[in-house]
Every structure is written in C-alpha cells, then in structure tokens.
Design an enzyme around this catalytic site. Structure first.
Site, mmCIF file in Angstrom:
data_model
loop_
_atom_site.group_PDB
_atom_site.id
_atom_site.type_symbol
_atom_site.label_atom_id
_atom_site.label_comp_id
_atom_site.label_asym_id
_atom_site.label_seq_id
_atom_site.Cartn_x
_atom_site.Cartn_y
_atom_site.Cartn_z
ATOM 1 N N TYR A 144 4.149 8.318 30.571
ATOM 2 C CA TYR A 144 3.442 9.457 29.973
ATOM 3 C C TYR A 144 2.642 9.012 28.750
ATOM 4 O O TYR A 144 1.454 9.298 28.631
ATOM 5 C CB TYR A 144 4.465 10.523 29.583
ATOM 6 C CG TYR A 144 3.873 11.815 29.078
ATOM 7 C CD1 TYR A 144 3.101 12.627 29.910
ATOM 8 C CD2 TYR A 144 4.099 12.247 27.767
ATOM 9 C CE1 TYR A 144 2.576 13.826 29.451
ATOM 10 C CE2 TYR A 144 3.578 13.448 27.303
ATOM 11 C CZ TYR A 144 2.820 14.233 28.149
ATOM 12 O OH TYR A 144 2.293 15.425 27.692
ATOM 13 N N GLU A 146 1.571 6.066 27.651
ATOM 14 C CA GLU A 146 0.421 5.185 27.856
ATOM 15 C C GLU A 146 -0.654 5.859 28.697
ATOM 16 O O GLU A 146 -1.843 5.586 28.527
ATOM 17 C CB GLU A 146 0.863 3.862 28.490
ATOM 18 C CG GLU A 146 1.798 3.038 27.616
ATOM 19 C CD GLU A 146 1.150 2.506 26.324
ATOM 20 O OE1 GLU A 146 0.028 2.921 25.966
ATOM 21 O OE2 GLU A 146 1.804 1.673 25.668
#
Ligand code: UDP
Length: 319
Positions: A144, A146
């Site tokens: 999530y 990145e």
C-alpha cells in the site's frame, strides 16, 4: 460537470459521490467492488445524474468525456490491502496511470487520494507534507505505502511532463457511516465489538497513536483542495491525537458498552504515532475539521447498529 470517481463505491469514494451530486455535478462511479460495497451507493441507484460502471481500474478503460477525475480506487484498510497485495500495488501504479491518462486526454483536473501511510512509521511528529517518510519498502505494508508513493510520483510527473492540473490529498485515518464492519480497522472493530458486547481488541500495549477524521470533514477538505491551485501534497486529517487505549475508552463511552479490553499482538511495522500537521490546509484552503471523535462516533452509531443487525447477529447495546 461530469465527474469521474474511481473507487466511488468505497467508503470515502461514496461520500465523495454524494457531495459532488449535492453540489450539482453528474457522477460516473467506477468500481470493481473488490472492497467497495453495493450498499454504499444503493441510495443513488435511481438518480439519473449517477452512473455506475463496473470496471477494474488496473485495466485500460474510458468512460467518455469527463470534466474532473478523482482517483480513489484502492483497497485501503491494512487487512484489505494485505489480502489484495498485488491488486493494491496495481491500483497505485496501473490504476493511477489509467486515470491520469483520462485526465490528460480530456485536459481536465485530477485529484489523487493518497495517504498518511506515505510517512510510514514517522520519525517526525506531527507530520508535515515536507517530511519524506520512513517506509519499510519490503515489509507487509509496502504493497500500500509504496503503491501510493508511486502514485504520487506518477501524478507529479503528469503535472511536470504533460501539464495536467493535478492535486494530491494525503488522507489520515477517516471514519464514519459506511466504514465496512469487517475491514479490520480500529474504529470498525471497536464499534462492532462494543455494540455486540465482545471484548475490544487493542493491539500491542495500546500506546500507539492515530488521529481520526470524521468523513464529512474529510470530504469537505478534499473538495476544497480539488478546487484550489495547489499541486503539492496536502494533509487532510484531524490533528486530535489518541492512543488506541484512549480510542477504546471513547468507543465504550459513546456506545455505553460494558465490554472488556483485551490485548493482542501488534502487527508488523504498525506505525507508533500519526498526527497530521494541517497548517497548509488551514492557511491555503481555510479548512479544518469541525467534528471531534466523540461527536463523530455518535453520528456513526446508527450506521454501525444497522450494519450489525444486517448481519443477523445480536446487538448487545442500543445506544
Ligand atoms: N488496532 C487495534 N485493534 C484493532 C484494530 C487495529 O488496536 O482491532 C490498532 C492498529 O494496530 C493500529 C491502529 O489501531 O495501531 C490503527 O489501525 P487501523 O487498521 O485502523 O489503521 P492504520 O492507521 O494502521 O492504517
């Protein structure tokens, strides 16, 4: 305006659809219903200004000419994005490119729903937008964190290379009606547990902090940002910070529940503290949240009671 909202059947997305319709826009809601819910948009079914398109944003698509693109499609609760890890990475990368392409093609404004997770387990407190964050790039939350950091980079690239008129909102923990009962977030878990008379599950020692924003405040901030000329990320969240133990006590107070508190293991890489610095939103958007946690939980009670009743399970507390 004909406005596209990806993830429009999700928690914040569906409230955004409501607010856009209320101000007179026509809304095209694109969702693949992986974490979105039909019940979030059921009340819009017969509204001629609302269109629902069942579509995975990770695949190329076009919904015809629109005058604004809001990209909100992505699993967003830790339980959901870890279950759908690859699709979450794709929603931030492929999904962002596909929605950015529509904004470029139609030469219209674009707003990305980003997140306080860009700050990871922050070493700066409270978090200003200028902080670059402390994210574990290979940990379980990275699917999530990145993805959203990549989505921010892609959005800034469309601004720089294509001159697309873009905005980035960093959304901090948000709650209210339509928060899915089973998404594992702390407010949905605590409310469900309190109302069912079950023990509230505090992870770790409960001293970690979060700052909770009521969804109506959040959407108001998003709309103000979307109408502004600010291209850099802006935090929209409530700076009132609570430990998870305080949060549990608040839920017990508001629901009148006699539930116990039990302690469970802390998930890996769970951020120690989180609180937005909202100076930028205050000064440039004239926005600040109006609804505190106690008031917001009271406003959410009816929804949670009905959602539990819909499961066909007993509600122990009737507030
Ligand atoms: N949490 C908790 N009990 C729960 C669910 C979550 O104590 O039943 C904690 C979690 O460990 C984290 C905080 O509450 O410290 C917020 O978790 P949530 O999943 O709502 O969102 P996050 O801010 O971590 O993305």
């Amino acid at each position: 305006m004909r406005v596209l909202v990806t993830g429009g059947a999700g928690f914040i997305g569906s409230h955004l659809c409501d607010a856009l319709l209320a101000r007179g826009d026509n809304v095209v809601c694109v969702d693949n219903m992986v974490t979105g819910s039909a019940s979030n948009i059921a009340h819009l079914k017969n509204d001629p200004r609302f269109e629902f398109v069942m579509q995975d944003v990770n695949l190329p698509y076009d919904v015809g000419r629109v005058e604004y693109v809001f990209h909100f499609a992505s699993p967003a609760s830790p339980v959901d994005y870890m279950e759908h890890g690859i699709a979450t990475l794709q929603a931030g990368s492929l999904g962002s490119f596909h929605s950015l392409e529509l904004a470029r093609k139609y030469s219209v404004k674009y707003l990305l729903a980003s997140t306080s997770e860009c700050y990871g387990d922050p070493l700066q407190h409270p978090q200003k937008e200028t902080y670059w964050g402390n994210v574990n790039p290979v940990g379980p939350r990275s699917v999530y964190d990145e993805a959203k950091r990549f989505a921010e980079a892609a959005t800034m690239a469309y601004l720089r290379y294509h001159r697309t008129d873009t905005h980035i909102v960093r959304i901090f923990n948000t709650y209210g009606p339509r928060l899915q009962l089973n998404d594992g977030r702390v407010i949905s878990n605590f409310m469900k547990q309190a109302l069912k008379g079950e023990a509230l599950t505090v992870y770790g020692d409960g001293t970690q902090t979060r700052s909770f924003c009521y969804v109506a405040d959040e959407v108001e901030g998003i709309l103000r940002l979307g109408a502004s000329d600010i291209h850099d990320p802006v935090n929209i969240g409530n700076p009132n910070e609570f430990t998870m133990l305080d949060c549990a006590q608040m839920v017990l107070k508001v629901t009148g529940s006699k539930s116990r508190i039990v302690f469970k293991p802390l998930p890996q890489d769970d951020p120690r503290q989180r609180c937005p610095d909202i100076t930028k939103a205050r000064e440039h958007l004239g926005w600040e949240p109006k609804i505190n946690l106690e008031a917001g939980l009271k406003l959410s009670m009816d929804y949670f009671q009905k959602a539990i009743a819909a499961l066909g399970e007993p509600v122990a507390v009737r507030g």
